[in-house]
Design a protein around this motif. Structure first.
Motif, PDB file in Angstrom:
ATOM      1  N   THR A   4      -0.829  -5.469  -7.608  1.00 37.17           N
ATOM      2  CA  THR A   4      -1.937  -4.924  -8.542  1.00 37.17           C
ATOM      3  C   THR A   4      -1.881  -3.367  -8.808  1.00 37.17           C
ATOM      4  OG1 THR A   4      -3.233  -4.492  -6.547  1.00 37.17           O
ATOM      5  CG2 THR A   4      -3.849  -6.679  -7.681  1.00 37.17           C
ATOM      6  N   LEU A  16      -1.297  -2.397 -12.449  1.00 30.38           N
ATOM      7  CA  LEU A  16      -1.995  -3.000 -13.164  1.00 30.38           C
ATOM      8  C   LEU A  16      -3.309  -1.819 -13.620  1.00 30.38           C
ATOM      9  CD1 LEU A  16      -2.599  -6.308 -12.041  1.00 30.38           C
ATOM     10  CD2 LEU A  16      -0.920  -5.642 -13.789  1.00 30.38           C
ATOM     11  N   THR A  17      -3.660  -2.017 -15.240  1.00 33.08           N
ATOM     12  CA  THR A  17      -4.826  -1.198 -15.458  1.00 33.08           C
ATOM     13  C   THR A  17      -5.836  -2.039 -16.168  1.00 33.08           C
ATOM     14  OG1 THR A  17      -4.113  -1.028 -17.881  1.00 33.08           O
ATOM     15  CG2 THR A  17      -3.307   0.733 -15.947  1.00 33.08           C
ATOM     16  N   SER A  31      -6.219  -2.315 -19.098  1.00 34.47           N
ATOM     17  CA  SER A  31      -5.735  -3.046 -20.223  1.00 34.47           C
ATOM     18  C   SER A  31      -4.682  -4.083 -20.027  1.00 34.47           C
ATOM     19  CB  SER A  31      -5.029  -1.672 -21.192  1.00 34.47           C
ATOM     20  OG  SER A  31      -3.957  -1.236 -20.337  1.00 34.47           O
ATOM     21  N   SER A  32      -4.583  -4.420 -18.620  1.00 33.09           N
ATOM     22  CA  SER A  32      -3.743  -5.356 -18.363  1.00 33.09           C
ATOM     23  C   SER A  32      -4.079  -6.723 -18.977  1.00 33.09           C
ATOM     24  CB  SER A  32      -3.436  -5.242 -16.908  1.00 33.09           C
ATOM     25  OG  SER A  32      -2.701  -4.266 -16.427  1.00 33.09           O
ATOM     26  N   LYS A  73      -4.002 -11.058 -15.907  1.00 36.29           N
ATOM     27  CA  LYS A  73      -3.634 -10.505 -14.498  1.00 36.29           C
ATOM     28  C   LYS A  73      -4.744 -10.261 -13.673  1.00 36.29           C
ATOM     29  CE  LYS A  73       0.589  -9.817 -15.840  1.00 36.29           C
ATOM     30  NZ  LYS A  73       1.604 -10.295 -15.338  1.00 36.29           N
ATOM     31  N   LEU A 106     -11.478  -7.205 -15.812  1.00 36.97           N
ATOM     32  CA  LEU A 106     -10.392  -7.817 -16.331  1.00 36.97           C
ATOM     33  C   LEU A 106     -10.519  -9.206 -17.297  1.00 36.97           C
ATOM     34  CD1 LEU A 106      -7.476  -6.516 -14.052  1.00 36.97           C
ATOM     35  CD2 LEU A 106      -7.740  -5.935 -16.543  1.00 36.97           C
TER      36      LEU A 106
END
Length: 179
Positions: free
Chosen positions: A90, A93-94, A96-97, A101, A131
């Protein structure tokens, strides 16, 4: 004529036969991962671990193999090892992922929850919900985590969100109908 030339140039860049170029390492990693998953589902844990590790030797960045291995450790209550694997997955990851995810944060949050690390679980599960706001499991676990932290009112809001998502499949509303 210009369009024809552009099309010919693009066709020259495509692999022959229309088949994508796949490295042998990626194929070996995928094959080993699938073997590990099958062993895992059959509860042959030693074989699953060996297959996941073989997948990672063949393709060190294989997300599914890392996730499978972390899941295996978590199921065997080796939370510290599972958490370390999920944290590494992780870390890059952001927000915007995208929703594809989010499960990694959900898994990390669940492991933290099971390990009694509720503050860490809260952070991971909030990211999972951001997310993928349509995943009822993440909302449910977020509510349970908030309850453990003594935030009953907020917990009830998250649990209500989970119930609403379970009762109505919002993804089906946006699915394209088949002709």
């Amino acid at each position: 004529l210009a369009l024809l030339c552009a099309g010919a140039t693009l066709a020259a860049c495509a692999p022959i036969g229309g088949r994508p170029v796949v490295s042998l390492a990626a194929t070996a990693g995928d094959d080993a991962y699938l073997a590990g998953r099958n062993h895992h589902l059959a509860r042959r844990y030693d074989e699953a671990r060996a297959a996941y590790q073989a997948a990672l030797r063949a393709a060190p960045g294989h997300v599914s193999a890392r996730n499978g291995l972390a899941t295996l450790y978590a199921e065997q209550r080796e939370f510290a090892t599972a958490i370390a694997l999920w944290r590494a997955l992780t870390e890059p990851l952001t927000l915007s992922s995208g929703p594809g995810k989010a499960y990694l944060f959900g898994n990390l949050g669940h492991a933290y929850f099971l390990n009694g690390e509720y503050d860490n679980a809260l952070v991971a599960l909030e990211k999972a919900c951001l997310l993928d706001p349509l995943n009822h499991r993440s909302w449910q676990l977020l509510g349970e985590t908030l309850r453990k932290l003594g935030q009953e009112e907020r917990a009830q809001q998250m649990l209500s969100q989970a119930d609403a998502l379970r009762a109505h499949d919002l993804r089906a509303d946006y699915a394209a109908p088949f002709p």
